[in-house]
Design an enzyme around this catalytic site. Sequence first.
Site, short mmCIF file in Angstrom:
data_model
loop_
_atom_site.label_atom_id
_atom_site.label_comp_id
_atom_site.label_asym_id
_atom_site.label_seq_id
_atom_site.Cartn_x
_atom_site.Cartn_y
_atom_site.Cartn_z
N ARG A 133 3.96 0.43 -7.32
CA ARG A 133 2.54 0.44 -7.64
C ARG A 133 2.35 -0.01 -9.09
O ARG A 133 2.56 0.77 -10.01
CB ARG A 133 1.97 1.85 -7.42
CG ARG A 133 0.45 1.94 -7.47
CD ARG A 133 -0.02 3.35 -7.11
NE ARG A 133 0.41 3.73 -5.76
CZ ARG A 133 -0.25 3.41 -4.66
NH1 ARG A 133 -1.38 2.74 -4.73
NH2 ARG A 133 0.21 3.78 -3.49
N GLU A 187 4.06 0.66 3.07
CA GLU A 187 3.16 -0.48 3.28
C GLU A 187 3.60 -1.70 2.49
O GLU A 187 3.85 -1.63 1.29
CB GLU A 187 1.74 -0.08 2.86
CG GLU A 187 0.77 -1.23 2.97
CD GLU A 187 -0.61 -0.88 2.41
OE1 GLU A 187 -0.91 0.31 2.27
OE2 GLU A 187 -1.37 -1.83 2.11
N SER A 194 -1.25 -5.50 4.71
CA SER A 194 -2.40 -4.89 5.36
C SER A 194 -3.23 -6.03 5.91
O SER A 194 -3.64 -6.91 5.17
CB SER A 194 -3.18 -4.08 4.32
OG SER A 194 -4.15 -3.29 4.93
N ARG A 253 6.83 -5.79 -3.58
CA ARG A 253 7.36 -4.82 -2.63
C ARG A 253 8.41 -5.46 -1.73
O ARG A 253 9.34 -4.79 -1.28
CB ARG A 253 6.24 -4.20 -1.79
CG ARG A 253 5.37 -3.28 -2.64
CD ARG A 253 4.35 -2.52 -1.82
NE ARG A 253 3.55 -1.65 -2.69
CZ ARG A 253 2.60 -0.82 -2.26
NH1 ARG A 253 2.32 -0.77 -0.96
NH2 ARG A 253 1.92 -0.08 -3.11
#
Length: 426
Positions: free
Chosen positions: A277, A349, A352, A391
């Site tokens: 993040r 995640e 999305s 990520r």
Amino acid sequence: MLDPKLIRGDLDRVARELARRGMTLDTSKISELEAQRKDVQVRTQQLQNDRNTRSKAIGKVKAEGGDIAPLMAEVAKLGDELAANEKRLESLQAELDAILLTVPNIPHSSVPDGRDETSNVEVRRWGEPRKLPFAPQDHVALGEALGQMDFECAAKISGARFTILKSALARMHRALIQFMLDTHTRDHGYTEVYAPYLVNADSLRGTGQLPKFEADLFKVSAEQSFYLIPTAEVPVTNIVRDTITDEKDMPLKFVCHTPCFRSEAGSHGKDTRGMIRQHQFEKVELVQVVRPENSYEALEQLTSHAETILRKLELPYRTVALCAGDMGFSAAKTYDIEVWLPGQQKYREISSCSNFEDFQARRMLARWRNSQTKKPELVHTLNGSGLAVGRTLVAIIENYQQEDGGILVPSALRPYMNGVDTIRRQ
RNA sequence: GGAGAGGUGGCUGAGCGGUCGAAAGCGGCGGUCUUGAAAACCGUUGACCCUCGCGGGUCCGGGGGUUCGAAUCCCUCCCUCUCCGCCA
């Protein structure tokens, strides 16, 4: 934005559907404002009509050289009442619009019930998490040990939630972007787009980040003020703002790599370790602009395009359908794709993918010309990460770690890595 | 940064403060003609809002103002173009 006709026509149904999100719509406030609006609008339009008629008469009489004084006297009386009504109408409209702009989209009927992520429904799972014969480390430990990932240095330069990458890790980060863009343009038919990283407030209103989520954004104030994009969704979707797209050009499919900037206000303490993040991260984004009847098929497609990247990289993942309470503001339906992270022993995640139906299109006034009706109609918009680059890098580091701390390069990526097959300390 | 020009319908482009939502052309759509097509000719063709409908209202880059009345006048912001300077 929801269809005002729907709100006027069946407010209770709208409230019921929004309740699935855990949201309470103030129906009495809305219907009261709506009733007033209607009254005032009808009255205002009568007065406007009156004024227009008389003004035209004045013009005519004047042209014929007649006496306009009596007509002027009549119309003078209208002025005040008209001005008052127009002002009242404007403020009622503004009040209604302000409410409407903060009402989220209605969840599609296929969206599962539920208040939070615990009610999300797994729709498929791909790949097996590797069984490692040693205790897996997380990407922070691995990256720092390689001497190619440095959070302290980034904190010195900028602050918390930034990263410095070097050498092969920096290169793999760049390689991922290239690989994703190539896959989506070559295999999936997307058009590559380069777009601004600074956008205006209208664009953010169009896709739904404003007015409600200003706190999540970085604002840049110079002579003009701009916002840093939180996702390429904003500039790319707004390509069709205030336009009417030709039916023959649909669907529009865009892929765009940009950095993304998020303030992460309200996520203090969450994911403070590592690259998960960050205030700044790279993302390759897929955007589609489609005819309404095709949008759910397009959502399945778009999601599979994002999944393809994980399959090619041989990273285990699962796809979940978000429940009504866990979806974003603008979405009617969302699939999250979650990649396996051995360092956390969890799926996290990495993409999305959402169908916004006409929610964004209505805010943007994005339309297409329907050849059947010959009328401009709202398009449906979709987008999804394909994928979040930082990520993805994390997932590769953790899933491809070796006992000696080396990182195997996934074979799909090797052509982009100058043939390097393992990343080691230099 | 300095000087100037301009922003009108899908496009080009007219538009004295008063039947202008807006001429004309192109494009689109329908038709006539043709074996078919092209050409030619005729017709048609903006969006949004309120209304069951009739009908009404709003919109000429955005916002504000003047006026009985604004595409037309004034202010302001944004954008585009030309010239000069600077520059990745």
